[in-house]
Write a protein that holds these residues in place. Structure first.
Motif, PDB file in Angstrom:
ATOM      1  N   VAL A 174      -2.153 156.290  20.896  1.00 28.95           N
ATOM      2  CA  VAL A 174      -2.996 155.941  22.041  1.00 28.95           C
ATOM      3  C   VAL A 174      -4.016 154.883  21.633  1.00 28.95           C
ATOM      4  O   VAL A 174      -4.239 153.894  22.345  1.00 28.95           O
ATOM      5  N   LYS A 175      -4.646 155.084  20.475  1.00 28.94           N
ATOM      6  CA  LYS A 175      -5.620 154.104  19.989  1.00 28.94           C
ATOM      7  C   LYS A 175      -4.960 152.746  19.770  1.00 28.94           C
ATOM      8  O   LYS A 175      -5.515 151.695  20.116  1.00 28.94           O
ATOM      9  N   PHE A 176      -3.775 152.779  19.181  1.00 24.48           N
ATOM     10  CA  PHE A 176      -3.036 151.545  18.912  1.00 24.48           C
ATOM     11  C   PHE A 176      -2.775 150.780  20.209  1.00 24.48           C
ATOM     12  O   PHE A 176      -2.942 149.551  20.280  1.00 24.48           O
ATOM     13  N   CYS A 177      -2.397 151.495  21.248  1.00 25.39           N
ATOM     14  CA  CYS A 177      -2.079 150.854  22.538  1.00 25.39           C
ATOM     15  C   CYS A 177      -3.322 150.401  23.283  1.00 25.39           C
ATOM     16  O   CYS A 177      -3.400 149.277  23.789  1.00 25.39           O
ATOM     17  N   MET A 178      -4.298 151.276  23.365  1.00 25.47           N
ATOM     18  CA  MET A 178      -5.433 151.044  24.251  1.00 25.47           C
ATOM     19  C   MET A 178      -6.563 150.245  23.621  1.00 25.47           C
ATOM     20  O   MET A 178      -7.450 149.780  24.318  1.00 25.47           O
ATOM     21  N   GLU A 179      -6.556 150.094  22.295  1.00 20.41           N
ATOM     22  CA  GLU A 179      -7.605 149.322  21.645  1.00 20.41           C
ATOM     23  C   GLU A 179      -7.112 147.944  21.226  1.00 20.41           C
ATOM     24  O   GLU A 179      -7.738 147.271  20.402  1.00 20.41           O
ATOM     25  N   ASP A 180      -6.021 147.506  21.833  1.00 16.69           N
ATOM     26  CA  ASP A 180      -5.491 146.167  21.585  1.00 16.69           C
ATOM     27  C   ASP A 180      -6.079 145.241  22.654  1.00 16.69           C
ATOM     28  O   ASP A 180      -5.715 145.326  23.832  1.00 16.69           O
ATOM     29  N   VAL A 181      -7.006 144.385  22.277  1.00 16.86           N
ATOM     30  CA  VAL A 181      -7.690 143.511  23.236  1.00 16.86           C
ATOM     31  C   VAL A 181      -6.697 142.624  23.973  1.00 16.86           C
ATOM     32  O   VAL A 181      -6.763 142.477  25.198  1.00 16.86           O
ATOM     33  N   ASP A 182      -5.762 142.019  23.237  1.00 10.88           N
ATOM     34  CA  ASP A 182      -4.788 141.127  23.876  1.00 10.88           C
ATOM     35  C   ASP A 182      -3.946 141.863  24.909  1.00 10.88           C
ATOM     36  O   ASP A 182      -3.638 141.320  25.978  1.00 10.88           O
ATOM     37  N   ALA A 183      -3.566 143.101  24.596  1.00 10.25           N
ATOM     38  CA  ALA A 183      -2.767 143.895  25.538  1.00 10.25           C
ATOM     39  C   ALA A 183      -3.578 144.222  26.790  1.00 10.25           C
ATOM     40  O   ALA A 183      -3.059 144.196  27.911  1.00 10.25           O
ATOM     41  N   PHE A 188      -4.482 143.001  32.517  1.00 14.26           N
ATOM     42  CA  PHE A 188      -5.356 142.551  33.604  1.00 14.26           C
ATOM     43  C   PHE A 188      -4.787 141.324  34.297  1.00 14.26           C
ATOM     44  O   PHE A 188      -4.732 141.243  35.527  1.00 14.26           O
ATOM     45  N   GLN A 189      -4.344 140.351  33.516  1.00 15.41           N
ATOM     46  CA  GLN A 189      -3.839 139.110  34.083  1.00 15.41           C
ATOM     47  C   GLN A 189      -2.548 139.306  34.870  1.00 15.41           C
ATOM     48  O   GLN A 189      -2.350 138.693  35.920  1.00 15.41           O
ATOM     49  N   ASN A 190      -1.678 140.174  34.373  1.00 14.42           N
ATOM     50  CA  ASN A 190      -0.363 140.343  35.007  1.00 14.42           C
ATOM     51  C   ASN A 190      -0.322 141.431  36.075  1.00 14.42           C
ATOM     52  O   ASN A 190       0.479 141.342  37.011  1.00 14.42           O
ATOM     53  N   TYR A 191      -1.181 142.441  35.934  1.00 13.79           N
ATOM     54  CA  TYR A 191      -1.086 143.587  36.831  1.00 13.79           C
ATOM     55  C   TYR A 191      -2.419 143.974  37.470  1.00 13.79           C
ATOM     56  O   TYR A 191      -2.498 144.948  38.228  1.00 13.79           O
ATOM     57  N   GLY A 192      -3.478 143.234  37.161  1.00 11.33           N
ATOM     58  CA  GLY A 192      -4.777 143.541  37.750  1.00 11.33           C
ATOM     59  C   GLY A 192      -5.405 144.802  37.210  1.00 11.33           C
ATOM     60  O   GLY A 192      -6.251 145.414  37.865  1.00 11.33           O
ATOM     61  N   LEU A 193      -5.007 145.225  36.001  1.00 10.79           N
ATOM     62  CA  LEU A 193      -5.536 146.460  35.416  1.00 10.79           C
ATOM     63  C   LEU A 193      -6.866 146.181  34.732  1.00 10.79           C
ATOM     64  O   LEU A 193      -6.913 145.581  33.657  1.00 10.79           O
ATOM     65  N   TYR A 194      -7.941 146.587  35.360  1.00 13.99           N
ATOM     66  CA  TYR A 194      -9.279 146.403  34.787  1.00 13.99           C
ATOM     67  C   TYR A 194      -9.452 147.417  33.664  1.00 13.99           C
ATOM     68  O   TYR A 194      -9.383 148.622  33.892  1.00 13.99           O
ATOM     69  N   PRO A 195      -9.654 146.969  32.431  1.00 16.80           N
ATOM     70  CA  PRO A 195      -9.645 147.889  31.291  1.00 16.80           C
ATOM     71  C   PRO A 195     -10.917 148.717  31.125  1.00 16.80           C
ATOM     72  O   PRO A 195     -11.989 148.333  31.590  1.00 16.80           O
ATOM     73  N   SER A 196     -10.762 149.830  30.448  1.00 19.29           N
ATOM     74  CA  SER A 196     -11.901 150.683  30.102  1.00 19.29           C
ATOM     75  C   SER A 196     -12.400 150.392  28.693  1.00 19.29           C
ATOM     76  O   SER A 196     -13.468 150.856  28.310  1.00 19.29           O
ATOM     77  N   TYR A 197     -11.605 149.641  27.942  1.00 17.92           N
ATOM     78  CA  TYR A 197     -11.971 149.329  26.552  1.00 17.92           C
ATOM     79  C   TYR A 197     -13.010 148.215  26.565  1.00 17.92           C
ATOM     80  O   TYR A 197     -12.711 147.062  26.881  1.00 17.92           O
ATOM     81  N   LEU A 198     -14.237 148.557  26.218  1.00 18.93           N
ATOM     82  CA  LEU A 198     -15.361 147.623  26.366  1.00 18.93           C
ATOM     83  C   LEU A 198     -15.193 146.296  25.615  1.00 18.93           C
ATOM     84  O   LEU A 198     -15.532 145.241  26.162  1.00 18.93           O
ATOM     85  N   SER A 203     -13.764 139.296  26.725  1.00 17.39           N
ATOM     86  CA  SER A 203     -12.849 138.157  26.778  1.00 17.39           C
ATOM     87  C   SER A 203     -13.224 137.217  27.917  1.00 17.39           C
ATOM     88  O   SER A 203     -13.723 137.655  28.961  1.00 17.39           O
ATOM     89  N   GLU A 204     -12.954 135.934  27.718  1.00 18.15           N
ATOM     90  CA  GLU A 204     -13.352 134.920  28.687  1.00 18.15           C
ATOM     91  C   GLU A 204     -12.734 135.136  30.064  1.00 18.15           C
ATOM     92  O   GLU A 204     -13.320 134.751  31.076  1.00 18.15           O
ATOM     93  N   VAL A 205     -11.562 135.743  30.112  1.00 15.82           N
ATOM     94  CA  VAL A 205     -10.869 135.914  31.393  1.00 15.82           C
ATOM     95  C   VAL A 205     -11.706 136.717  32.389  1.00 15.82           C
ATOM     96  O   VAL A 205     -11.603 136.530  33.606  1.00 15.82           O
ATOM     97  N   PHE A 206     -12.589 137.585  31.868  1.00 15.15           N
ATOM     98  CA  PHE A 206     -13.414 138.407  32.756  1.00 15.15           C
ATOM     99  C   PHE A 206     -14.691 137.682  33.197  1.00 15.15           C
ATOM    100  O   PHE A 206     -15.461 138.216  33.992  1.00 15.15           O
ATOM    101  N   GLN A 207     -14.887 136.497  32.688  1.00 11.56           N
ATOM    102  CA  GLN A 207     -16.049 135.705  33.070  1.00 11.56           C
ATOM    103  C   GLN A 207     -15.684 134.660  34.125  1.00 11.56           C
ATOM    104  O   GLN A 207     -16.548 133.951  34.633  1.00 11.56           O
ATOM    105  N   GLU A 208     -14.404 134.544  34.428  1.00 13.72           N
ATOM    106  CA  GLU A 208     -13.938 133.516  35.348  1.00 13.72           C
ATOM    107  C   GLU A 208     -14.149 133.910  36.802  1.00 13.72           C
ATOM    108  O   GLU A 208     -14.188 135.095  37.144  1.00 13.72           O
TER     109      GLU A 208
END
Length: 276
Positions: A174-183, A188-198, A203-208
């Motif tokens: 779970v940590k491996f999957c959910m703590e991957d910033v790129d993932a 978020f970019q492909n499916y609109g999933l707003y992450p819980s991992y602070l 990442s710049e994408v959330f500043q756009e």
């Protein structure tokens, strides 16, 4: 608070002037008078979301940290009274179902929806022709001089069963999957999933800016609001508690029942059922 910027402009309402819920109600009266549109999409019996958001804003929830019901608190009564005040002002649209809400949105029946960040995608899917007409602002406060407090609705849970033969390996996966910033960014970019991992939110994408929302830096705002959302204790009784709460909303709004009496009755019922 998602809102129709075009309808606000038509009625001469400025979002930045809406600081408190009382401001919101007064603005709603102006909107209804000038456009015929209701201010807020708020269910009369199907959901208790507006009351629950207000309850969280006041630092309370159905249960305290030990799991004891606390729906008869002063904060709870104040939140329910505000819902009633808004309803009696004649500025709410009753979304009796999700489809009803979507139909109301596309037909310009209401101007505002108080909802979580996942509503961004729902609005875009339901009303693609309203691009550029929507914007978002923080929830109004109860008191102008109070600190801003956010609220939450929905969310996801990952759990490893206690009976698992490989619990530690599962946790690490779970940590491996959910703590991957790129993932997280890709989700978020492909499916609109707003992450819980602070860290991912840095990442710049959330500043756009979001073109649909008039270029507003929507997710940057949600990141800041997220820092003000109080921690709440759902407990194993949440599913039953929310149904009881919906009934309380219906009694207050549709039967003109006294909020304090209704919530006192709910408190007694919860204590009897949940043993707290």
């Amino acid at each position: 608070m998602f809102y129709r910027a075009d309808l606000f402009e038509e009625a001469g309402i400025k979002a930045e002037d809406i600081v408190t819920w009382d401001d919101f109600i007064e603005a709603g009266k102006v909107l209804k008078d000038k456009t015929g549109v209701d201010m807020l999409c708020m269910a009369e019996s199907r959901s208790d979301a507006t009351y629950r958001f207000m309850l969280m804003q006041l630092g309370k929830f159905y249960f305290d940290a030990e799991g004891n019901p606390q729906v008869n608190s002063e904060e709870s009564i104040r939140a329910m009274e505000m819902c009633k005040k808004m309803y009696e002002a004649g500025i709410t649209f009753n979304n009796s179902s999700w489809d009803d809400m979507v139909a109301g949105m596309t037909a310009d029946k209401f101007a505002c929806i108080a909802e979580a960040v996942w509503m961004v995608g729902s609005i875009k899917d339901a009303a693609p022709d309203q691009a550029g007409k929507w914007a978002c602002m923080p929830l109004p406060k109860f008191d102008a001089d109070a600190e801003a407090m956010g609220a939450s609705n929905g969310g996801s849970v990952l759990a490893v069963p206690s009976a698992s033969e490989n619990a530690e390996a599962a946790k690490e996966f779970v940590k491996f999957c959910m703590e991957d910033v790129d993932a997280n960014v890709e989700g978020f970019q492909n499916y609109g999933l707003y992450p819980s991992y602070l860290p991912a939110l840095e990442s710049e994408v959330f500043q756009e800016g979001d073109e649909y929302f008039g270029g507003q830096k929507l997710f940057d705002m949600f990141t800041e609001i997220g820092k003000t959302v109080p921690q709440v204790n759902y407990t194993s009784n949440f599913a039953e508690a929310i149904e009881m709460s919906k009934n309380c909303v219906a009694r207050v709004l549709l039967e003109d029942a006294d909020p304090a009496k209704v919530l006192s009755d709910e408190q007694e019922e919860m204590e009897a059922k949940f043993g707290k």
